[in-house]
Design an enzyme around this catalytic site. Structure first.
Site, PDB file in Angstrom:
ATOM      1  N   CYS A  27       0.831  -1.205   0.000  1.00 42.49           N
ATOM      2  CA  CYS A  27       0.000   0.000   0.000  1.00 42.49           C
ATOM      3  C   CYS A  27       0.872   1.264   0.000  1.00 42.49           C
ATOM      4  O   CYS A  27       1.431   1.611  -1.037  1.00 42.49           O
ATOM      5  CB  CYS A  27      -1.001  -0.026   1.147  1.00 42.49           C
ATOM      6  N   HIS A  30      -3.695  -5.213   0.901  1.00 48.19           N
ATOM      7  CA  HIS A  30      -3.131  -5.538   2.211  1.00 48.19           C
ATOM      8  C   HIS A  30      -3.299  -7.025   2.550  1.00 48.19           C
ATOM      9  O   HIS A  30      -4.306  -7.402   3.173  1.00 48.19           O
ATOM     10  CB  HIS A  30      -3.847  -4.734   3.304  1.00 48.19           C
ATOM     11  N   GLU A  43      -1.882  -8.473   4.874  1.00 52.29           N
ATOM     12  CA  GLU A  43      -1.762  -8.570   6.335  1.00 52.29           C
ATOM     13  C   GLU A  43      -3.055  -8.195   7.048  1.00 52.29           C
ATOM     14  O   GLU A  43      -3.178  -8.429   8.252  1.00 52.29           O
ATOM     15  CB  GLU A  43      -0.604  -7.684   6.822  1.00 52.29           C
TER      16      GLU A  43
END
Length: 226
Positions: free
Chosen positions: A94, A172, A174
């Site tokens: 990002c 993302h 994560e």
């Protein structure tokens, strides 16, 4: 193998206790691959001694824009260029995806098409890759030598690669489903249009390819290079 995590943002205070800060999310995502991690909170002025302070690098996401006037952004760009010159593996997520592009000659802008929030599908070699996203800024002009690995009609430059040492992605991997759900309530309301947040909420029960991307990231960091 030591991975330096260049932390460029903090998770909302209300979510840190349950989800961890951004660097902790990556430690969890890449757990089990034999890495040693060290976090450098560059947004707080904590920088490594140099590009050789770790064997590989990862730049996190952030609420900030790469084009904003923050004292830590120019030295981070210098570090990106030094890592690139040294030929060390570097992954950007990002904001990390965007700052690497900007540091290497690309352009990042607030996208006129608006926000991407929640589960987003990207096309990679004729296959669909689904990951959570949270962004309005995008890489609108790729640096010379950057190639598109995956994207979609909304975000053309969804995943970029630079040679075999730099790999960056706009979404993302994560971000868990639970974290995105909480982020919608804690950071999204009043900022992102309600219709986009509602659509994101409705898609939170759909499967993601985060585990697949985590394995790729680990392999990319560890692979032998000439």
């Amino acid at each position: 193998m030591k991975i330096g995590i260049l932390q460029t943002g903090h998770a909302p205070d209300a979510l840190v206790e349950t989800s961890g800060n951004y660097d902790q999310m990556f430690r969890s995502l890449l757990d089990g691959h034999g890495f040693e991690f060290e976090t450098y909170a560059v947004l707080d002025g904590q920088f490594p001694s140099g590009a050789d302070a770790a064997d590989g690098w990862l730049i996190t996401g952030s609420k900030f824009g790469v084009y904003e006037d923050h004292a830590w952004i120019p030295p981070l760009e210098d570090l990106v260029r030094a890592i690139d010159a040294l030929g060390q593996p570097l992954i950007g997520i990002c904001f990390g995806h965007q700052i690497i592009a900007q540091a290497l000659g690309g352009l990042v802008e607030k996208f006129e098409g608006g926000w991407a929030v929640g589960r987003v599908e990207y096309q990679q070699d004729g296959q669909t890759l689904a990951l959570n996203a949270w962004h309005q800024d995008q890489v609108t002009k790729r640096p010379e030598g950057a190639r598109v690995v995956a994207g979609n009609d909304f975000c053309t430059n969804g995943i970029l690669a630079y040679g075999d040492t730099i790999w960056t992605l706009q979404p993302h991997p994560e971000f868990s489903t639970e974290f995105v759900a909480a982020l919608i309530e804690k950071r999204g309301r009043g900022v992102v249009p309600e219709a986009i947040l509602d659509a994101a909420n409705n898609g939170l029960d759909q499967p993601l390819d985060a585990a697949k991307i985590a394995t790729f990231m680990a392999d990319f960091l560890k692979k032998e290079r000439a």
